[in-house]
Design a protein around this motif. Sequence first.
Motif, PDB file in Angstrom:
ATOM      1  N   MET A 166       0.827  -1.197   0.000  1.00 22.77           N
ATOM      2  CA  MET A 166       0.000   0.000   0.000  1.00 22.77           C
ATOM      3  C   MET A 166       0.866   1.253   0.000  1.00 22.77           C
ATOM      4  N   GLY A 167       2.092   1.153   0.444  1.00 24.21           N
ATOM      5  CA  GLY A 167       2.954   2.329   0.469  1.00 24.21           C
ATOM      6  C   GLY A 167       2.664   3.206   1.668  1.00 24.21           C
ATOM      7  N   LYS A 168       2.535   4.507   1.417  1.00 22.29           N
ATOM      8  CA  LYS A 168       2.326   5.465   2.507  1.00 22.29           C
ATOM      9  C   LYS A 168       0.916   5.373   3.084  1.00 22.29           C
ATOM     10  N   ASP A 169       0.696   6.157   4.127  1.00 22.77           N
ATOM     11  CA  ASP A 169      -0.615   6.207   4.761  1.00 22.77           C
ATOM     12  C   ASP A 169      -1.690   6.589   3.743  1.00 22.77           C
ATOM     13  N   LYS A 170      -2.907   6.079   3.984  1.00 15.24           N
ATOM     14  CA  LYS A 170      -4.039   6.392   3.103  1.00 15.24           C
ATOM     15  C   LYS A 170      -5.168   6.993   3.924  1.00 15.24           C
ATOM     16  N   ASN A 171      -5.745   8.040   3.372  1.00 18.40           N
ATOM     17  CA  ASN A 171      -6.904   8.690   3.973  1.00 18.40           C
ATOM     18  C   ASN A 171      -8.088   8.470   3.051  1.00 18.40           C
ATOM     19  N   ALA A 199      -7.825  -3.614   6.353  1.00 22.86           N
ATOM     20  CA  ALA A 199      -6.565  -2.928   6.663  1.00 22.86           C
ATOM     21  C   ALA A 199      -5.920  -3.502   7.927  1.00 22.86           C
ATOM     22  N   LEU A 200      -6.731  -3.763   8.936  1.00 22.78           N
ATOM     23  CA  LEU A 200      -6.207  -4.368  10.174  1.00 22.78           C
ATOM     24  C   LEU A 200      -5.628  -5.746   9.900  1.00 22.78           C
ATOM     25  N   ASP A 238      -3.631  -2.142  -2.446  1.00 19.63           N
ATOM     26  CA  ASP A 238      -3.006  -3.403  -2.844  1.00 19.63           C
ATOM     27  C   ASP A 238      -3.112  -4.506  -1.790  1.00 19.63           C
ATOM     28  N   PHE A 239      -4.289  -4.612  -1.175  1.00 25.76           N
ATOM     29  CA  PHE A 239      -4.522  -5.730  -0.258  1.00 25.76           C
ATOM     30  C   PHE A 239      -4.838  -6.967  -1.100  1.00 25.76           C
ATOM     31  N   PRO A 240      -4.330  -8.134  -0.702  1.00 33.25           N
ATOM     32  CA  PRO A 240      -4.641  -9.353  -1.465  1.00 33.25           C
ATOM     33  C   PRO A 240      -6.125  -9.715  -1.402  1.00 33.25           C
ATOM     34  N   GLU A 241      -6.561 -10.457  -2.399  1.00 32.58           N
ATOM     35  CA  GLU A 241      -7.959 -10.911  -2.504  1.00 32.58           C
ATOM     36  C   GLU A 241      -8.424 -11.598  -1.223  1.00 32.58           C
ATOM     37  N   GLU A 242      -7.577 -12.453  -0.651  1.00 36.17           N
ATOM     38  CA  GLU A 242      -7.990 -13.206   0.551  1.00 36.17           C
ATOM     39  C   GLU A 242      -8.245 -12.279   1.738  1.00 36.17           C
ATOM     40  N   THR A 243      -7.571 -11.142   1.779  1.00 33.67           N
ATOM     41  CA  THR A 243      -7.802 -10.176   2.862  1.00 33.67           C
ATOM     42  C   THR A 243      -9.199  -9.584   2.750  1.00 33.67           C
ATOM     43  N   TRP A 244      -9.597  -9.228   1.525  1.00 33.45           N
ATOM     44  CA  TRP A 244     -10.940  -8.688   1.326  1.00 33.45           C
ATOM     45  C   TRP A 244     -12.003  -9.753   1.629  1.00 33.45           C
ATOM     46  N   GLN A 245     -11.746 -10.988   1.210  1.00 34.61           N
ATOM     47  CA  GLN A 245     -12.703 -12.069   1.485  1.00 34.61           C
ATOM     48  C   GLN A 245     -12.843 -12.301   2.991  1.00 34.61           C
ATOM     49  N   TYR A 246     -11.728 -12.219   3.715  1.00 33.33           N
ATOM     50  CA  TYR A 246     -11.757 -12.326   5.180  1.00 33.33           C
ATOM     51  C   TYR A 246     -12.610 -11.206   5.778  1.00 33.33           C
TER      52      TYR A 246
END
Length: 195
Positions: A1-6, A28-29, A159-167
Amino acid sequence: MGKDKNILLVGVGGQGTILASKILSTAALAQGYEVKMSEIHGMAQRGGSVVTQVRVGTEIYSPVIDQGEADMIIAFEQLEAYRWAHHLKKDGVLVVNSQKIIPLPVLIGAAVYPGNIIARLRESAGRVVEADGLRLAAEAGHAKATNVVLMGICARFLDFPEETWQYALKARIPEKLLQINRKAFALGYDYAAAV
């Protein structure tokens, strides 16, 4: 993801803005980031504005996103996109659901719903991604899944992986609605790849 995101999520009561924020925060967590989230409800149960600020990064101290500091705005309704566009960074991404929800002052003739909102936003905002989230949600099986369609679009820019979103979906969506929402997420994700 790089830098912080707002990320600012704006909508109208009943559109699932807060649930979408919780899905985003859970993802994100799960990726190991710090997350701060705040909610503002303006008579949400009566169709008023609902604004959620989500800050994601390595050292986040406040949930507040100042004017001109949002990397992304996810707008569940056109007028809300227009109201909050000044929070977007110059190179930010504005995701706008094409749906219009006419507020009470317009219904009673005390105000006018602005015309050409999307065109105006394209002139003033960074990148504008317009989507008919309601149509995609109906295609997934339920119009109430518009919020998850918009999360699918949002996922294209993180850029979170697909499995993170599914979780995150499984953690936040009741089991009986999970398949519809997984389909809604996938439709939003695929839509964002095509625009």
